[in-house]
Scaffold this active site. Sequence first.
Site, PDB file in Angstrom:
ATOM      1  N   TYR A  34      -1.904  -1.690  10.430  1.00 28.30           N
ATOM      2  CA  TYR A  34      -2.048  -1.927   8.987  1.00 28.30           C
ATOM      3  C   TYR A  34      -0.803  -1.397   8.258  1.00 28.30           C
ATOM      4  O   TYR A  34      -0.205  -2.108   7.439  1.00 28.30           O
ATOM      5  CB  TYR A  34      -3.318  -1.251   8.453  1.00 28.30           C
ATOM      6  N   SER A  65       0.871  -1.184   0.000  1.00 26.05           N
ATOM      7  CA  SER A  65       0.000   0.000   0.000  1.00 26.05           C
ATOM      8  C   SER A  65       0.898   1.220   0.000  1.00 26.05           C
ATOM      9  O   SER A  65       2.018   1.180   0.531  1.00 26.05           O
ATOM     10  CB  SER A  65      -0.875   0.009   1.257  1.00 26.05           C
TER      11      SER A  65
HETATM   12  N1  LIG Z   1      -8.722  -0.527  -1.088  1.00 24.64           N
HETATM   13  C1  LIG Z   1      -7.678   0.238  -0.862  1.00 24.64           C
HETATM   14  O1  LIG Z   1      -7.817   1.475  -0.719  1.00 24.64           O
HETATM   15  C2  LIG Z   1      -6.291  -0.361  -0.787  1.00 24.64           C
HETATM   16  C3  LIG Z   1      -5.201   0.518  -0.839  1.00 24.64           C
HETATM   17  C4  LIG Z   1      -3.917  -0.003  -0.772  1.00 24.64           C
HETATM   18  C5  LIG Z   1      -3.711  -1.357  -0.666  1.00 24.64           C
HETATM   19  N2  LIG Z   1      -4.792  -2.195  -0.607  1.00 24.64           N
HETATM   20  C6  LIG Z   1      -4.515  -3.629  -0.476  1.00 24.64           C
HETATM   21  O2  LIG Z   1      -5.080  -4.302  -1.574  1.00 24.64           O
HETATM   22  C7  LIG Z   1      -5.397  -5.649  -1.217  1.00 24.64           C
HETATM   23  C8  LIG Z   1      -6.822  -5.980  -1.637  1.00 24.64           C
HETATM   24  O3  LIG Z   1      -7.704  -5.140  -0.908  1.00 24.64           O
HETATM   25  P1  LIG Z   1      -9.106  -4.642  -1.483  1.00 24.64           P
HETATM   26  O4  LIG Z   1      -9.080  -3.164  -1.415  1.00 24.64           O
HETATM   27  O5  LIG Z   1      -9.414  -5.304  -2.752  1.00 24.64           O
HETATM   28  O6  LIG Z   1     -10.061  -5.147  -0.291  1.00 24.64           O
HETATM   29  P2  LIG Z   1     -11.414  -6.036  -0.309  1.00 24.64           P
HETATM   30  O7  LIG Z   1     -12.326  -5.563  -1.365  1.00 24.64           O
HETATM   31  O8  LIG Z   1     -11.885  -6.036   1.114  1.00 24.64           O
HETATM   32  O9  LIG Z   1     -10.880  -7.488  -0.686  1.00 24.64           O
HETATM   33  C9  LIG Z   1     -10.087  -8.224   0.212  1.00 24.64           C
HETATM   34  C10 LIG Z   1      -9.966  -9.647  -0.286  1.00 24.64           C
HETATM   35  O10 LIG Z   1      -9.132 -10.377   0.626  1.00 24.64           O
HETATM   36  C11 LIG Z   1      -9.821 -11.567   1.017  1.00 24.64           C
HETATM   37  N3  LIG Z   1      -9.424 -11.929   2.366  1.00 24.64           N
HETATM   38  C12 LIG Z   1      -9.445 -11.158   3.479  1.00 24.64           C
HETATM   39  N4  LIG Z   1      -9.021 -11.865   4.532  1.00 24.64           N
HETATM   40  C13 LIG Z   1      -8.716 -13.108   4.078  1.00 24.64           C
HETATM   41  C14 LIG Z   1      -8.235 -14.292   4.689  1.00 24.64           C
HETATM   42  N5  LIG Z   1      -7.948 -14.335   6.002  1.00 24.64           N
HETATM   43  N6  LIG Z   1      -8.060 -15.405   3.920  1.00 24.64           N
HETATM   44  C15 LIG Z   1      -8.343 -15.374   2.593  1.00 24.64           C
HETATM   45  N7  LIG Z   1      -8.792 -14.274   1.962  1.00 24.64           N
HETATM   46  C16 LIG Z   1      -8.980 -13.161   2.691  1.00 24.64           C
HETATM   47  C17 LIG Z   1     -11.309 -11.222   0.913  1.00 24.64           C
HETATM   48  O11 LIG Z   1     -12.084 -12.372   0.650  1.00 24.64           O
HETATM   49  P3  LIG Z   1     -12.964 -13.209   1.710  1.00 24.64           P
HETATM   50  O12 LIG Z   1     -13.579 -12.222   2.641  1.00 24.64           O
HETATM   51  O13 LIG Z   1     -13.938 -13.936   0.840  1.00 24.64           O
HETATM   52  O14 LIG Z   1     -11.984 -14.123   2.376  1.00 24.64           O
HETATM   53  C18 LIG Z   1     -11.308 -10.354  -0.339  1.00 24.64           C
HETATM   54  O15 LIG Z   1     -11.359 -11.174  -1.480  1.00 24.64           O
HETATM   55  C19 LIG Z   1      -5.166  -5.748   0.292  1.00 24.64           C
HETATM   56  O16 LIG Z   1      -3.917  -6.355   0.541  1.00 24.64           O
HETATM   57  C20 LIG Z   1      -5.145  -4.293   0.740  1.00 24.64           C
HETATM   58  O17 LIG Z   1      -4.376  -4.120   1.898  1.00 24.64           O
HETATM   59  C21 LIG Z   1      -6.078  -1.740  -0.670  1.00 24.64           C
END
Ligand SMILES: NC(=O)c1ccc[n+]([C@@H]2O[C@H](COP(=O)([O-])OP(=O)(O)OC[C@H]3O[C@@H](n4cnc5c(N)ncnc54)[C@H](OP(=O)(O)O)[C@@H]3O)[C@@H](O)[C@H]2O)c1
Length: 264
Positions: free
Chosen positions: A156, A143
């Site tokens: 985080y 991130s």
């Molecule tokens: N959104 C942002 O602003 C942002 C910014 C920077 C970085 N990121 C990073 O991008 C990545 C994806 O995030 P996102 O924004 O797409 O969030 P999201 O929409 O909440 O998706 C998160 C995904 O991770 C899975 N997950 C969570 N805990 C898990 C576990 N214990 N085991 C297996 N799967 C798990 C969830 O699926 P299930 O619930 O079905 O398990 C879901 O598919 C993350 O690493 C996040 O830190 C996000």
Amino acid sequence: MTPNLTNKVVLITGASAGIGRATAVALAQAGANVVLIARRQKRLAALVEELAAYPGQRLAMAGDVGDEAFVQTAVAEIIATFGRLDVLINNAGLGHRSRLADMPAADMHRLWDTNVMGLLYFTQATIPQMKEQGSGHIINISSIISQRPLPHMSLYCASKTAVNFISRALRMELRSYHIRVTTVYPGRTQSEFGDALLGEKGANPTRLARVSADRVAQAIVKAIHTGKTEVYITGTDWLFAHFNRLFPRTTDWLVERIAARRDT
Ligand SMILES: NC(=O)c1ccc[n+]([C@@H]2O[C@H](COP(=O)([O-])OP(=O)(O)OC[C@H]3O[C@@H](n4cnc5c(N)ncnc54)[C@H](OP(=O)(O)O)[C@@H]3O)[C@@H](O)[C@H]2O)c1
């Protein structure tokens, strides 16, 4: 232009929502065999159906990335099915919004198990196969805020800083085996991240604009093609990272003011 990933086997964690889901779609459009991992089985099954329109095979496995036994079983099944594993995308992640002083220990463990241990388990389980193949690519989704802490998001930010250091060390350890390591630094992205947060839900203190998950997905798929080691999604993210590096105290001052505005 969409790169051609025909015959490549790509594993993505966190494929049921947000960036992971969008990346799974982009990978299938590029012709890859895609392995989908997340906990919500129904979501994965629906995605497999949706991706049937594109070339390549799909394998979906529901489980928790923080469960080492599940990870080992999943990787063994992938190798039994495809005989290889070309790209691992460690994307599953979880955020929190809480002061460190108020964060329950159970939340700290859950966040660390997902963001750090899950990535380590998949990486360790995958490396022997990649070494045997003499090629591979590990892509870790970090991130932009891994590069500096934000109030109310301390653990985080720390977990993503750990991802950065693990990625850099791995890159040096694996170079001679022709295994590449990429770190991706998304900024705020439209996804379900805000709904899944541990602790307090609600407005993000940074109030920054969001980019689409599709845009992040395109950058990830492009990195498979180019092998770029450090990927920023927008010019603003890149500027933020470099401004922070040059002027850390000014950035602290700015971030504190934004957080204070939110607290009043
Ligand atoms: N959104 C942002 O602003 C942002 C910014 C920077 C970085 N990121 C990073 O991008 C990545 C994806 O995030 P996102 O924004 O797409 O969030 P999201 O929409 O909440 O998706 C998160 C995904 O991770 C899975 N997950 C969570 N805990 C898990 C576990 N214990 N085991 C297996 N799967 C798990 C969830 O699926 P299930 O619930 O079905 O398990 C879901 O598919 C993350 O690493 C996040 O830190 C996000």
